[in-house]
Design an enzyme around this catalytic site. Structure first.
Site: not given
Length: 661
Positions: A493, A579, A624
């Site tokens: 991320s 995502d 995610h």
């Protein structure tokens, strides 16, 4: 505790018991009710209690506490024969330590959410929401309340459980591994439990009981990752479901928290730097909420309640005295490892020549060595006094010899004021057992050293995190931990920003990199306000659309913007098709541009140049980050071993002890 804080708490203690009575006498809206109480308790002047290091995380405030462990049928632990009972006079710490040291490696259990309420424990067993009597929680004697397969979802699991005060209802939030969407089901508890209702896209939820002993469920609704609406609902003969609050500012999100004594429900309205809290009286949930302190830019605060007193934790105001246990390296993050939390009595400071001029935290458990080193991060060529000490946590086997020849895996995040995750993962243990060194770099932008640590690594100070990461890796190499040809880096991320930036600025420090759902195109993402999180993220990354200073600064470190023809480490990227947090488009664009730059560099270098491998693995689904994806774990480990030229046979055999293939 200072006198002003005492006055504040005493005033609240006086006023709170009269809150319900006052509300019945007169009808007050949100604002004049708050003003009425400000005059009595002088809340504006005395409301702040400061504690920077021990701030709660949102996840803690939401009380999603995984505290019960159980084994799936396929991973049932084998009972040890001739197991000796522990002496009754042994203290609790020694019992835990002895159990850890004698526990076979295969016996790691799956952790799941549970809630204890009344005389029951509520949890997930297989594909069912179940409950059992507290004293029978470790047996197979449980009552099935709801079968998750009724929702027709692919491999559903329970993310959160809340039980109504009188145990007439239980609510459970259910989701799947490949999506962030969730469904909240309401189960009526009776001789034949039945699903009373279900709500889609619920984020946080809590129960309270009104004056007529009716259970009221408060919940927040999430749309496109934005959580702005609060609802309340009742069930049974008096069904109702109404929205009673909507946050108008798209840069804020809303979540609910029930105080630990269940006396008040708090509506928390927050962005990355500012918060506002409203109180709902748990005894009068239909009355208007009470505003504690209207939002002030840069002021974060959280509210807790005990014995008719409110405790407010904030980042501003006059401090009270408090004591916080510290490690030698001033980094409590070392205790985040679930398995080693109870080992803190074995913590000691040692003086080793190889760590000269650095603070060291040493934990010895079984055959592993856990070392916490503080390295110096120099933003530029500065003197020692101008540098910043950056915590690092290092793990390796105690019997490892010639650490300079061992493979090294660096972990980094450095964003949103969040601590770098160091929770137990089977693949991490397997790597350590196979001789790897694991290093966690707690760079600026994270939350390990308080709010200022975060502030020093966000907006126009983002490059501090990159400087920290570079300094940490150079410190490790300089102190004899591995070497560049055996050094790898992993991030997920927002951690992809620093990882990608390092690949551009100092690629020679690394041999290979694994990224998962990485944020790599900061500039274009933050200029696209149609994306769900752009407005909410402005306080972290800046606003390049309206602020030229922010735009130019982002250009200096944005991984996508700074790709150039040069040698790069090999990169393995795992991305998810749908995502919403990190759009696939940006990752694909980054990968294509990186390959083009490598090809151009290869042409200039001539024959014999061995180009790095750039792999983009696109997984289906809309989640995610999927921590427990066996396919992802095996692909990443296989990539690292191949890039470093290591034999992976034994590591995959060891993984089978923990993962079901």
């Amino acid at each position: 505790m200072q006198q002003k804080t005492k006055l504040f708490l005493q005033a609240l203690k006086y006023s709170i018991p009269h809150l319900g009575k006052c509300m019945q006498k007169q009808h007050l809206n949100h604002y004049n009710f708050a003003d009425h109480y400000y005059n009595r308790i002088k809340l504006k002047k005395y409301h702040l209690t400061k504690c920077l290091q021990n701030k709660p995380k949102i996840s803690e405030l939401a009380r999603n506490i995984p505290s019960r462990s159980f084994s799936c049928k396929d991973l049932q632990p084998v009972k040890q024969e001739n197991e000796k009972p522990l002496p009754e006079n042994m203290d609790a710490f020694e019992k835990v330590r002895t159990k850890l040291e004698t526990q076979p490696q295969e016996e790691y259990e799956i952790i799941n959410v549970e809630v204890k309420h009344g005389g029951f424990v509520y949890y997930q067993e297989g594909c069912c929401l179940v409950r059992s009597k507290d004293e029978e929680a470790d047996n197979d004697n449980y009552e099935v309340l709801f079968n998750l397969e009724e929702l027709k979802l692919d491999q559903p699991f329970i993310d959160c459980i809340r039980v109504a005060p009188d145990e007439k209802y239980v609510a459970a939030k259910i989701r799947t591994e490949d999506s962030e969407a969730s469904t909240c089901v309401i189960i009526k508890l009776s001789d034949q439990p039945v699903m009373e209702a279900s709500f889609p896209n619920v984020s946080s939820f809590e129960w309270v009981k009104d004056e007529e002993d009716e259970d009221v469920l408060f919940y927040t609704f999430q749309r496109n990752l934005r959580c702005h609406d609060v609802y309340r609902a009742t069930f049974g003969d008096n069904k109702r479901n109404e929205r009673f609050y909507t946050e108008k500012d798209p840069s804020y999100f809303v979540f609910l928290y029930l105080t630990k004594d269940s006396r008040f429900l708090t509506i928390n309205i927050m962005n990355k730097t500012t918060s506002e809290v409203w109180l709902i009286d748990g005894l009068s949930p239909w009355d208007p909420p009470v505003l504690i302190q209207k939002r002030i830019h840069g002021v974060l605060y959280y509210v807790e309640h005990r014995d008719d007193e409110l405790y407010i934790l904030t980042n501003v105001g006059e401090p009270t005295e408090f004591k916080l246990m510290r490690t030698a390296a001033d980094t409590p993050a070392i205790m985040n490892w679930d398995l080693f939390f109870t080992m803190k009595r074995n913590t000691k400071v040692i003086d080793l020549d190889m760590f000269k001029d650095h603070c060291v935290l040493f934990l010895k458990h079984s055959n592993l060595l856990y070392v916490n080193v503080i390295g110096l991060a120099d933003d530029s060529v500065r003197s020692l006094k101008d540098g910043k000490l950056v915590p690092m946590t290092v793990f390796h086997k105690t019997d490892s010899e010639d650490l300079q020849k061992k493979p090294l895996l660096i972990h980094v995040y450095g964003a949103y004021g969040m601590d770098l995750k160091m929770n137990f993962r089977p693949e991490r243990r397997v790597l350590v057992d196979d001789g790897w060194i694991l290093a966690y770099c707690h760079v600026r932008g994270g939350g390990e050293l308080g709010l200022q640590w975060h502030a020093d690594g966000r907006l126009t100070k983002k490059l501090n995190g990159l400087a920290d990461l570079e300094a940490c890796i150079k410190t490790l190499h300089g102190q004899g931990f591995s070497q560049p040809s055996l050094t790898t880096l992993t991030a997920f991320s927002a951690g992809g920003v620093l990882a990608g930036a390092l690949c551009n600025s100092n690629p020679e420090l690394l041999r290979a990199v694994t990224l998962e759902a990485p944020f790599l195109d900061v500039l274009n993402t933050m200029m696209d306000t149609t994306l769900p999180l752009t407005l909410e993220e402005l306080e972290e990354w800046g606003n390049p659309s309206s602020d030229e200073k922010h735009k130019n600064y982002i250009k200096r470190y944005c991984p996508y913007q700074n790709i150039k023809p040069q040698h790069y480490p090999s990169v393995h990227i795992t991305a998810y098709e749908n995502d919403e947090r990190v759009p696939l488009k940006g990752i694909v664009s980054y990968t294509e541009k990186l390959k083009e730059a490598i090809s151009e560099h290869a042409k200039d270098t001539g024959e014999g140049y061995q180009a790095p491998n750039i792999i983009l693995d696109i997984q289906p689904g809309g989640n995610h980050v999927i921590e427990d994806s066996h396919k992802k774990i095996t692909a990443q480990i296989k990539f690292l071993y191949e890039e470093l030229g290591l034999d992976s046979t034994s590591v995959f055999e060891d993984l089978k002890k923990y993962l079901k293939f």
